[in-house]
Design a protein around this motif. Structure first.
Motif, PDB file in Angstrom:
ATOM      1  N   THR A   1      49.960  41.872  46.760  1.00 62.58           N
ATOM      2  CA  THR A   1      48.977  42.648  45.948  1.00 62.58           C
ATOM      3  C   THR A   1      47.635  42.658  46.484  1.00 62.58           C
ATOM      4  O   THR A   1      47.216  41.344  46.719  1.00 62.58           O
ATOM      5  N   ARG A   2      46.999  43.634  46.682  1.00 64.47           N
ATOM      6  CA  ARG A   2      45.546  43.540  47.138  1.00 64.47           C
ATOM      7  C   ARG A   2      44.688  43.987  46.041  1.00 64.47           C
ATOM      8  O   ARG A   2      45.038  44.825  45.077  1.00 64.47           O
ATOM      9  N   PHE A   3      43.493  43.449  45.860  1.00 65.13           N
ATOM     10  CA  PHE A   3      42.618  43.707  44.903  1.00 65.13           C
ATOM     11  C   PHE A   3      41.404  44.523  45.330  1.00 65.13           C
ATOM     12  O   PHE A   3      40.771  43.970  46.464  1.00 65.13           O
ATOM     13  N   LEU A   4      40.874  45.466  44.455  1.00 64.76           N
ATOM     14  CA  LEU A   4      39.941  46.430  45.019  1.00 64.76           C
ATOM     15  C   LEU A   4      38.917  46.388  43.710  1.00 64.76           C
ATOM     16  O   LEU A   4      39.404  46.959  42.636  1.00 64.76           O
ATOM     17  N   ALA A   5      37.784  46.009  43.835  1.00 58.79           N
ATOM     18  CA  ALA A   5      36.713  45.731  42.802  1.00 58.79           C
ATOM     19  C   ALA A   5      36.243  47.266  42.570  1.00 58.79           C
ATOM     20  O   ALA A   5      35.912  48.154  43.540  1.00 58.79           O
ATOM     21  N   LEU A   6      36.265  47.752  41.307  1.00 67.74           N
ATOM     22  CA  LEU A   6      35.707  49.111  41.091  1.00 67.74           C
ATOM     23  C   LEU A   6      34.693  48.904  39.847  1.00 67.74           C
ATOM     24  O   LEU A   6      35.348  48.789  38.716  1.00 67.74           O
TER      25      LEU A   6
END
Length: 218
Positions: A80-85
């Motif tokens: 899993t990769r995390f992308l801040a929004l």
């Protein structure tokens, strides 16, 4: 047909989550949602999404927000990769989630199409990091205007061309964009990136970005 990219959306405002789901492109499949830190950690464990769209400021947990979600969820979610929004574009927030392990950071002013492209980029192993936000991060690390990076032993391991490639990759450029910028082939870019990671003893583009930021090389 290409398989959809599975995503968990984490934000404490249900209306925003609903609106975002409606705006995302068809190749994005939202498999779960969460509105606080603990629920987010549980959702990642349950659904094992390819990407987590993660707000920075979240209630619950130990008060660590999005960064806490990454620290708690990432060890058991290697795929899993995390992308801040986030609505925030402050240096403190950007630096915090990147240090925690986020692969990128985009603001809520982005369109559904832009968020979808960012998700696809992160899912493919690349970083999404705007130059404007990179400037905030540099400020947070105390880089003065016009200050030149101090050449150290690690940087000396790289050739001049490898340094050029390293800086562009660390800024979030794709291999194709680097190739266009430097007038070289994509294959040559791949070769340089492999050499840079090997020489610096790094394992990913994300680690390279963090390495470059800490040394004020962007």
């Amino acid at each position: 047909m290409t398989e959809p990219i599975t995503v968990v959306v984490v934000d404490d405002h249900s209306i925003f989550r609903s609106g975002l789901r409606a705006d995302l492109e068809d190749f994005i499949h939202v498999v779960g949602e969460a509105g606080d830190v603990d629920a987010a950690v549980a959702a990642v464990a349950q659904h094992a999404p390819q990407v987590v769209l993660l707000d920075v400021h979240l209630p619950g947990g130990q008060g660590g927000g999005g960064a806490e979600v990454i620290r708690r969820a990432a060890p058991a979610a290697s795929g899993t990769r995390f992308l801040a929004l986030s609505v925030s574009d402050s240096a403190e927030d950007v630096v915090g989630v990147i240090r925690a392990g986020a692969r990128g950071y985009i603001t809520k002013g982005s369109s559904g199409a832009e968020v979808s492209r960012a998700v696809a980029t992160v899912a493919g192993g690349d970083a999404v990091f705007s130059p404007r936000l990179a400037g905030f991060v540099l400020d947070a690390f105390g880089a003065a205007a016009g200050e030149q990076a101090q050449t150290d032993e690690e940087l000396d391991r790289l050739s001049a061309r490898e340094r050029e490639v390293m800086r562009l990759i660390a800024r979030g450029y794709s291999y194709k964009e680097v190739a266009t910028e430097l007038f070289i082939s994509i294959k040559t870019v791949e070769t340089h990136v492999s050499a840079v990671l090997r020489k610096l003893q790094l394992s990913s583009r994300h680690e390279l970005t963090a390495w470059a930021l800490e040394r004020r090389l962007l």
